[in-house]
Enzyme design. Structure first.
Site, PDB file in Angstrom:
ATOM      1  N   GLU A 104      33.938 -30.920 -53.824  1.00 27.20           N
ATOM      2  CA  GLU A 104      34.403 -31.984 -52.931  1.00 27.20           C
ATOM      3  C   GLU A 104      34.535 -33.328 -53.646  1.00 27.20           C
ATOM      4  OE1 GLU A 104      32.049 -33.300 -49.592  1.00 27.20           O
ATOM      5  OE2 GLU A 104      30.212 -32.670 -50.564  1.00 27.20           O
TER       6      GLU A 104
ATOM      7  N   LYS B 204      29.250 -29.631 -53.486  1.00 33.35           N
ATOM      8  CA  LYS B 204      29.239 -30.965 -54.119  1.00 33.35           C
ATOM      9  C   LYS B 204      30.294 -31.043 -55.220  1.00 33.35           C
ATOM     10  CE  LYS B 204      27.233 -33.265 -51.778  1.00 33.35           C
ATOM     11  NZ  LYS B 204      27.228 -32.351 -50.710  1.00 33.35           N
TER      12      LYS B 204
ATOM     13  N   GLU C 273      25.314 -25.356 -51.947  1.00 34.12           N
ATOM     14  CA  GLU C 273      25.392 -26.830 -51.930  1.00 34.12           C
ATOM     15  C   GLU C 273      25.910 -27.358 -53.266  1.00 34.12           C
ATOM     16  OE1 GLU C 273      25.508 -28.898 -49.787  1.00 34.12           O
ATOM     17  OE2 GLU C 273      25.115 -30.816 -50.752  1.00 34.12           O
TER      18      GLU C 273
ATOM     19  N   LYS D  68      33.876 -39.200 -44.045  1.00 38.25           N
ATOM     20  CA  LYS D  68      32.428 -39.030 -43.920  1.00 38.25           C
ATOM     21  C   LYS D  68      32.042 -38.358 -42.610  1.00 38.25           C
ATOM     22  CE  LYS D  68      28.152 -39.559 -45.129  1.00 38.25           C
ATOM     23  NZ  LYS D  68      27.600 -38.716 -46.208  1.00 38.25           N
TER      24      LYS D  68
ATOM     25  N   ARG E 266      34.966 -43.633 -43.370  1.00 37.30           N
ATOM     26  CA  ARG E 266      35.442 -42.767 -42.266  1.00 37.30           C
ATOM     27  C   ARG E 266      36.878 -42.297 -42.489  1.00 37.30           C
ATOM     28  NH1 ARG E 266      32.168 -43.569 -37.639  1.00 37.30           N
ATOM     29  NH2 ARG E 266      33.797 -42.687 -36.356  1.00 37.30           N
TER      30      ARG E 266
ATOM     31  N   ASN F 172      41.028 -43.729 -32.931  1.00 35.29           N
ATOM     32  CA  ASN F 172      40.342 -42.673 -33.683  1.00 35.29           C
ATOM     33  C   ASN F 172      40.288 -41.468 -32.758  1.00 35.29           C
ATOM     34  OD1 ASN F 172      38.805 -41.091 -35.354  1.00 35.29           O
ATOM     35  ND2 ASN F 172      36.853 -42.038 -34.789  1.00 35.29           N
ATOM     36  N   GLY F 173      40.742 -40.309 -33.243  1.00 33.11           N
ATOM     37  CA  GLY F 173      40.699 -39.095 -32.415  1.00 33.11           C
ATOM     38  C   GLY F 173      42.058 -38.426 -32.416  1.00 33.11           C
TER      39      GLY F 173
ATOM     40  N   HIS G  33      28.580  -7.178 -56.572  1.00 35.41           N
ATOM     41  CA  HIS G  33      29.456  -6.689 -55.484  1.00 35.41           C
ATOM     42  C   HIS G  33      30.804  -7.406 -55.507  1.00 35.41           C
ATOM     43  CE1 HIS G  33      26.074  -4.440 -53.919  1.00 35.41           C
ATOM     44  NE2 HIS G  33      25.338  -5.517 -54.098  1.00 35.41           N
TER      45      HIS G  33
ATOM     46  N   TRP H  45      42.265 -41.798 -41.389  1.00 35.55           N
ATOM     47  CA  TRP H  45      42.246 -40.458 -41.970  1.00 35.55           C
ATOM     48  C   TRP H  45      43.328 -39.699 -41.220  1.00 35.55           C
ATOM     49  CZ3 TRP H  45      41.596 -35.307 -40.639  1.00 35.55           C
ATOM     50  CH2 TRP H  45      41.387 -34.441 -41.719  1.00 35.55           C
TER      51      TRP H  45
ATOM     52  N   CYS I 223      38.539 -41.890 -38.337  1.00 38.77           N
ATOM     53  CA  CYS I 223      39.151 -43.181 -38.674  1.00 38.77           C
ATOM     54  C   CYS I 223      38.135 -44.250 -38.318  1.00 38.77           C
ATOM     55  CB  CYS I 223      40.414 -43.420 -37.854  1.00 38.77           C
ATOM     56  SG  CYS I 223      41.623 -42.135 -38.045  1.00 38.77           S
TER      57      CYS I 223
HETATM   58  C1  AGP Z   1      28.912 -33.010 -47.291  1.00 37.28           C
HETATM   59  O1  AGP Z   1      28.891 -33.424 -48.640  1.00 37.28           O
HETATM   60  C2  AGP Z   1      30.252 -33.179 -46.663  1.00 37.28           C
HETATM   61  N1  AGP Z   1      30.670 -34.522 -46.688  1.00 37.28           N
HETATM   62  C3  AGP Z   1      30.381 -32.517 -45.309  1.00 37.28           C
HETATM   63  O2  AGP Z   1      30.286 -31.133 -45.541  1.00 37.28           O
HETATM   64  C4  AGP Z   1      29.351 -32.901 -44.219  1.00 37.28           C
HETATM   65  O3  AGP Z   1      28.078 -32.396 -44.552  1.00 37.28           O
HETATM   66  C5  AGP Z   1      29.803 -32.247 -42.913  1.00 37.28           C
HETATM   67  O4  AGP Z   1      31.056 -32.781 -42.572  1.00 37.28           O
HETATM   68  C6  AGP Z   1      28.818 -32.427 -41.752  1.00 37.28           C
HETATM   69  O5  AGP Z   1      28.728 -33.803 -41.450  1.00 37.28           O
HETATM   70  P1  AGP Z   1      27.501 -34.273 -40.514  1.00 37.28           P
HETATM   71  O6  AGP Z   1      26.238 -33.976 -41.261  1.00 37.28           O
HETATM   72  O7  AGP Z   1      27.730 -35.735 -40.301  1.00 37.28           O
HETATM   73  O8  AGP Z   1      27.573 -33.487 -39.230  1.00 37.28           O
END
Ligand code: AGP
Length: 606
Positions: free
Chosen positions: A485, A482, A478, A601, A27, A98-99, A501, A74, A2
Site C-alpha cells: 500500500e 504495508k 500485515e 485514511k 481523507r 463526502n459520500g 500448497h 477522493w 473526502c
Molecule cells: C491500513 O494500513 C489501511 N490504511 C487500511 O487497510 C485500514 O486499516 C482499513 O481501511 C480500516 O480502516 P479503519 O481501521 O479506520 O476501520
C-alpha cells in the site's frame, strides 16, 4: 473518503480553509477546492492533484472573503480532474460533499430533462442543481435544503453556500461524519475534529438525518423530521489539535516510532500496574459468552486475526474474524449469546459499520476497539475499548494497529480469567508480560539500520512473499499489506504451512521471502519452510529472536534478531521490523508515504 470544511468567520477565510484542508488531506487528495461569497456572488478556486496545486491557483487569483467552504477529494464518481473537483456550483448554490448519492443518475436525468446543464461527471453536482431549483420556487433556504435532502438516497456529509445568503452555511449528514465547531463569534463545520482543531475545541457531531443552518450566532440543528434538535457539544481532546510531524520526514515514520509510547498509554488503560490485574470496561458476561464475532477491514481486520489467536488460546472462547465487506452480505447466522467486536481506527469505515449493524440488529451485544471514540461506530456500540495512540495521520496504519493488538491482548487475559481458564497468579503474570511490551517494542525499533539495508534489496523486487505461522501468519499479512500500500510492490502474506500448497511456485532468486519466526512453538516448522525456500534459491530475510537466530538454518540472506519476548506479546514486538521495511522501501522508491496513490485514511463509502 473526502474532507469537508466550512467557516462562517470574521477573518480572511481562504487561508484558514486551506489550513484545515491540509489536516484533512489524509481523507483524500485527488483534487481540492474552495468557494466563498464575494459581494454576494459565489466564487470558486479548484485544482486537480494535491492541496499545493490549489494553493498555487489561489495565490495567482486570491479569494477574499470571511465565509466559505472547502473540500479535498477522493474520487468516487468522475475522474480526479478540475471539472470534477468540488465545490460544485449551480446557480446560487455551491456544495461540497463526502459520500455517494446513490440515486444521482435518475436525479441527473430528471434535472437535465428540465434544462439543467451539468459540467461534471460527479454525483455531487445533482445536489447543487436540485437545491438551486428548490430555491427558484421561492422556498426559504432551509426549506429548500430540506426538500432537496428528501430527494437524496445514499451517504452524504454536505456543506453548502447560497449566493445572496451571506455569512450562512448549510450542513447535513447521513452516514459520513459532519461536526459543527463553536468558536468565539465564528462557526465552523467539518468532517471531523481534526479539521476543526485549529479553530475550536468545542464540537458537536450531527447525527444521521440531521441538517443545520449555521451563522455567526451558532447552529440551528434539525432532525430528519424537521424538528429542532440539540446535539451535545464535546471538548476535543488536545491530541486531535496537536498533529505535527516533529523532526520526522513523514507522519508514518513518526507513528512507527511513537508506538511504544502509544501502546504504553493504551495498556495503562486496561491493566493496573500495581495489582497486575486487568481493568476492562463494559459489563460483558465473558463466562457466559458463546462466541465472539470480530468484523473489520484492512489492517484492523489483521489485528482482529491476532486477537483470535490470543483469545481462543487463553480463554478457550471461539472467535470468528471476518472481513466486514464479506460478512455484511453473506447473511451469516447470528446468536444473541455472542459478542460482536468492531475493530476500527477511524470508527467510520462503511463496511465495518454495516457489519456491526447486522449483528446488533439481531440482538448481539457489541463492543468496538477504536482510535476515534467520537465516531459513528463509537456511538453505536454497547462498549467502546479506546486505543490511546493519538491521531493517526499516515494512511498506512501502524501505531493504531499495535494499539489495537494491545487492547485485544488485554481482553484475552480478562476473558481467560473471567472464564476460569487462568487463576489470579497467571493473570498477574500475563499482565506483567503485557506491561513489558512497550520496552521490547522500543528495542525492536532499534533494528531500523538493519531494516534499511534490507530495504535496498527489497526495493528492487517485483514481488515479495511474507510467511509466518500462528499469530505471525497474521503479521505476514500485515507486512505484505504495508509494503504494497505504500511502495506499490506486489506482496503476499501467507501462512507458512500453505507454502507447499501453491505459493512455493513463486519462489525464485528475484522474490524476497520475509519469514517471521520467533523461537516459539511454531519455530521448527517455520525453520523447515525456510530451508524449503532456500533450497529453491529464494532469498530469505529471517526475522526472529536471539534463540531463533541461534537455531536458524544456514543460508538466509539476512537474519534480523528482535528482542526475546513471551508469545503473548510477540505480535507487538515483531510488528515494527515489517512496518519499517515497508516504510524504507517506499522512501527508496520515492513513493508518497503518507498519502499513497488511490488510498484514503478512512473508507466511508462501500
Ligand atoms: C491500513 O494500513 C489501511 N490504511 C487500511 O487497510 C485500514 O486499516 C482499513 O481501511 C480500516 O480502516 P479503519 O481501521 O479506520 O476501520
Amino acid at each position: 473518503m473526502c474532507g469537508i470544511i466550512g467557516i462562517v468567520g470574521t477573518k480572511p477565510v481562504t487561508e484558514r480553509l486551506i489550513d484545515s484542508l491540509r489536516r484533512l488531506e489524509y481523507r483524500g487528495y485527488d483534487s481540492a477546492g474552495v468557494a466563498a461569497q464575494v459581494d454576494g456572488k459565489l466564487e470558486r478556486r479548484r485544482a486537480p492533484g494535491k492541496l499545493r496545486e490549489l494553493e498555487k491557483v489561489v495565490e495567482a487569483n486570491p479569494l477574499v472573503a470571511t465565509t466559505g467552504i472547502g473540500h479535498t477529494r477522493w474520487a468516487t464518481h468522475g475522474g480526479p480532474t478540475e471539472r470534477n473537483a468540488h465545490p460544485h456550483i449551480a446557480g446560487r448554490v455551491a456544495v461540497v460533499h463526502n459520500g455517494i448519492i446513490e440515486n444521482f443518475a435518475e436525479l441527473k436525468a430528471e434535472l437535465q430533462a428540465a434544462g439543467a446543464v451539468f459540467e461534471s461527471d460527479t454525483d455531487t453536482e445533482v445536489v447543487a442543481h436540485l437545491l438551486n431549483r428548490e430555491l427558484a420556487t421561492g422556498l426559504a433556504p432551509l426549506d429548500a435544503f430540506k426538500a432537496t435532502l428528501d430527494r437524496l438516497s445514499g451517504a452524504y456529509a454536505l456543506s453548502v453556500l447560497i449566493g445572496g445568503e451571506n455569512e450562512v452555511i448549510l450542513g447535513a449528514r447521513n452516514g459520513p461524519p459532519l461536526a459543527v465547531g463553536y468558536g468565539d463569534g465564528e462557526m465552523f463545520v467539518g468532517s471531523d475534529g481534526m479539521a476543526l482543531g485549529p479553530f475550536t475545541n468545542r464540537i458537536a457531531y450531527l447525527h444521521d438525518g440531521d441538517y443545520a443552518l449555521i451563522d455567526h450566532t451558532g447552529a440551528k440543528i434539525f432532525g430528519p423530521d424537521g424538528k429542532p434538535v440539540e446535539r451535545p457539544i464535546t471538548i476535543l481532546s488536545a491530541s486531535a489539535v496537536l498533529m505535527e510531524k516533529g523532526n520526522y520526514r513523514h507522519f508514518m515514520e513518526k507513528e512507527i516510532h511513537d508506538q511504544p509510547e502509544g501502546c504504553q498509554r493504551t495498556i495503562a488503560a486496561y491493566v493496573d500496574p500495581i495489582t497486575s490485574r486487568t481493568k476492562v470496561a463494559g459489563d460483558i458476561d465473558w463466562a457466559g459468552l458463546e462466541r465472539v464475532q470480530i468484523v473489520a477491514c484492512g489492517t484492523s481486520y489483521i489485528a482482529g486475526v491476532i486477537g483470535k489467536y490470543l483469545i481462543e488460546k487463553l480463554a478457550d472462547l471461539p472467535v470468528d474474524v471476518e472481513i466486514a465487506s464479506e460478512f455484511r452480505y453473506r447473511e451469516p447466522s447470528i446468536r444473541s449469546t455472542s459478542l460482536a467486536i468492531a475493530m476500527s481506527q477511524s470508527g467510520e469505515t462503511a463496511d465495518t459499520l454495516a457489519a456491526l449493524r447486522y449483528c446488533t440488529e439481531r440482538g448481539m451485544k457489541s463492543g468496538a476497539v477504536l482510535n476515534t471514540v467520537e465516531s459513528t461506530i463509537g456511538r453505536e456500540v454497547d462498549v467502546v475499548w479506546p486505543i490511546h495512540c493519538g491521531p493517526e495521520i499516515g494512511v498506512a496504519s501502524t501505531k493504531a494497529f499495535t494499539a489495537q493488538v494491545a487492547v485485544l491482548t488485554a481482553l484475552a487475559i480478562k476473558a481467560a480469567h473471567a472464564r476460569g481458564k487462568i487463576d489470579d497468579a497467571e493473570e498477574k503474570r500475563l499482565v506483567r508480560v503485557l506491561l513489558e511490551a512497550p520496552r521490547l517494542m522500543q528495542e525492536a525499533i532499534g533494528l531500523e539500520d538493519a531494516v534499511r539495508e534490507v530495504a535496498a534489496e527489497v526495493a528492487k523486487a517485483r514481488d515479495v512473499l511474507y510467511l509466518g505461522r500462528g499469530p505471525m501468519s497474521a503479521l505476514a499479512l500485515e507486512g505484505a499489506l504495508k509494503l504494497k500500500e505504500i511502495s506499490y510492490i506486489h506482496a503476499e502474506g501467507y501462512a507458512a504451512g500453505e507454502l507447499k500448497h501453491g505459493p512455493i511456485a513463486l519462489v525464485d532468486e528475484a522474490t524476497p521471502i520475509i519469514i517471521l519466526a520467533p523461537f516459539d512453538s511454531y519455530y521448527e516448522k517455520s525453520a523447515s519452510n525456510m530451508s524449503e525456500v532456500m533450497a529453491r534459491g529464494g532469498p530469505v530475510v529471517f526475522i526472529t529472536d536471539p534463540e531463533g537466530a541461534r537455531h536458524a538454518p544456514p543460508g538466509a540472506r539476512v537474519v534480523m534478531t528482535a528482542p526475546e519476548s513471551d508469545p503473548l506479546i510477540s505480535p507487538l514486538v515483531m510488528a515494527a521490523p515489517i512496518q519499517l521495511l515497508a516504510y524504507h522501501v517506499a522512501v527508496l522508491k520515492g513513493a508518497d508515504v503518507d498519502q499513497p496513490r488511490n488510498l484514503a485514511k478512512s473508507v466511508t463509502v462501500e
